[in-house]
Scaffold this motif. Structure first.
Motif, short mmCIF file in Angstrom:
data_model
loop_
_atom_site.label_atom_id
_atom_site.label_comp_id
_atom_site.label_asym_id
_atom_site.label_seq_id
_atom_site.Cartn_x
_atom_site.Cartn_y
_atom_site.Cartn_z
N UNK A 43 8.52 12.00 13.55
CA UNK A 43 8.05 10.67 13.13
C UNK A 43 7.42 10.74 11.74
N UNK A 44 6.83 11.87 11.39
CA UNK A 44 6.29 12.03 10.03
C UNK A 44 7.42 11.90 9.01
N UNK A 45 8.57 12.49 9.30
CA UNK A 45 9.71 12.37 8.40
C UNK A 45 10.17 10.91 8.30
N UNK A 46 10.24 10.22 9.43
CA UNK A 46 10.58 8.79 9.39
C UNK A 46 9.59 8.03 8.52
N UNK A 47 8.32 8.33 8.67
CA UNK A 47 7.29 7.64 7.88
C UNK A 47 7.43 7.94 6.39
N UNK A 48 7.86 9.14 6.05
CA UNK A 48 8.09 9.49 4.65
C UNK A 48 9.31 8.76 4.09
N UNK A 49 10.36 8.67 4.90
CA UNK A 49 11.60 8.05 4.43
C UNK A 49 11.49 6.53 4.30
N UNK A 50 10.57 5.92 5.07
CA UNK A 50 10.46 4.45 5.05
C UNK A 50 9.22 3.95 4.31
N UNK A 51 8.48 4.84 3.66
CA UNK A 51 7.38 4.41 2.80
C UNK A 51 6.03 4.30 3.46
N UNK A 52 5.93 4.65 4.75
CA UNK A 52 4.62 4.61 5.41
C UNK A 52 3.73 5.72 4.85
N UNK A 53 4.31 6.90 4.60
CA UNK A 53 3.60 8.01 3.96
C UNK A 53 4.21 8.29 2.59
N UNK A 54 3.39 8.83 1.71
CA UNK A 54 3.86 9.28 0.40
C UNK A 54 4.08 10.79 0.48
N UNK A 55 5.26 11.28 0.07
CA UNK A 55 5.49 12.73 0.13
C UNK A 55 4.51 13.50 -0.75
N UNK A 56 4.11 14.68 -0.29
CA UNK A 56 3.32 15.57 -1.14
C UNK A 56 4.19 16.06 -2.29
N UNK A 57 5.38 16.52 -1.96
CA UNK A 57 6.40 16.87 -2.96
C UNK A 57 7.77 16.60 -2.35
#
Length: 259
Positions: A43-57
């Motif tokens: 789910x963290x990856x989903x959140x990164x791909x959809x803009x919920x989280x900002x990637x560290x790098x």
């Protein structure tokens, strides 16, 4: 050419590295699975791909239908939606005090062309667009089998139908890439089989690329064309369902080293 390409994706929360050097590609029109034990980082990856989280790098690149590439890593969710990405959630997130139809119409909001003044004064362009949206919304509800409950409150739907409504709302945004986060969670075997058929028909009807997270292995293996397996935030395997079923690293991740 992949519609979505992810390179060296990392996400840390303080001293905890939740996602580590993840590389994923998704082909246009593909039905892709992302699986792994609880806490693997799916789910963290989903959140990164959809803009919920900002990637560290890392880089997340989306290729549009015109061939243009856009780096979407770090964009806000409303911006990723404008680029054609939409999703559902592990815990159903509907507007439960609104009708089934209104939930679908909310999903179409980003496609509105009339102005605020046209909406306030109910000018002809407002009525024309609203009529078209309602027609499109009813068609989506017809496809998912909920047209007869269009005027019912979303809160009154059985659990399985609420799942269908959330998927329908994601499609209503006009997205080309849909992320389904555990769509079969809480469903019985009959409902799960029905959902698998619905996902395939929606993919074909709306020319979708679908990425899903799911713990029901029978559901995943029977539905997905290709699968990534995640463990402790890293990709440990990638392949078709048969390859994944017989991959020793995958078996160890799910059942333990001794197995």
């Amino acid at each position: 050419m992949p519609i979505l390409n992810v390179e060296n994706l990392n996400k840390s929360f303080g001293g905890l590295k939740a996602v580590s050097d993840v590389n994923i590609y998704v082909k246009r029109g593909e039905l892709l699975g992302l699986i792994g034990p609880n806490g693997a980082g799916k789910t963290t990856i989903f959140n990164l791909l959809t803009g919920v989280y900002v990637p560290t790098t890392g880089v997340i690149e989306l290729t549009g239908s015109d061939g243009r590439k856009v780096k979407i890593g770090g964009m806000k969710p409303y911006m990723t939606a404008r680029h054609g990405l939409s999703r559902t959630f592990q815990n159903i997130r509907l507007f439960k005090s609104m009708t089934v139809l209104d939930n679908i119409l909310v999903g179409m909001h980003k496609n509105v062309k009339y102005t605020l003044l046209e909406a306030i004064f109910r000018l002809p362009r407002y009525y024309k667009q609203e009529s078209r949206f309602e027609e499109q919304a009813m068609h989506i509800l017809e496809v998912v089998g909920l047209a007869h409950k269009a005027q019912e409150l979303a809160a009154n739907l059985p659990y399985g139908e609420q799942r269908k409504l959330e998927i329908a709302r994601a499609i209503a945004t006009g997205a080309s890439v849909i992320f389904l986060d555990e769509p079969a969670a809480g469903m019985n075997p009959s409902e799960t089989d029905e959902l698998a058929g619905l996902i395939v028909s929606l993919k074909d009807e709306y020319d979708l690329t679908i990425i899903l997270i799911e713990h029901d292995m029978k559901f995943v293996m029977g539905l997905c064309e290709r699968i990534y397996v995640l463990d402790f935030g890293t990709i440990i395997a990638e392949g078709n369902p048969d390859e994944i079923k017989h991959n020793q690293r995958v078996i160890q991740a799910y059942l333990g080293e001794e197995a």
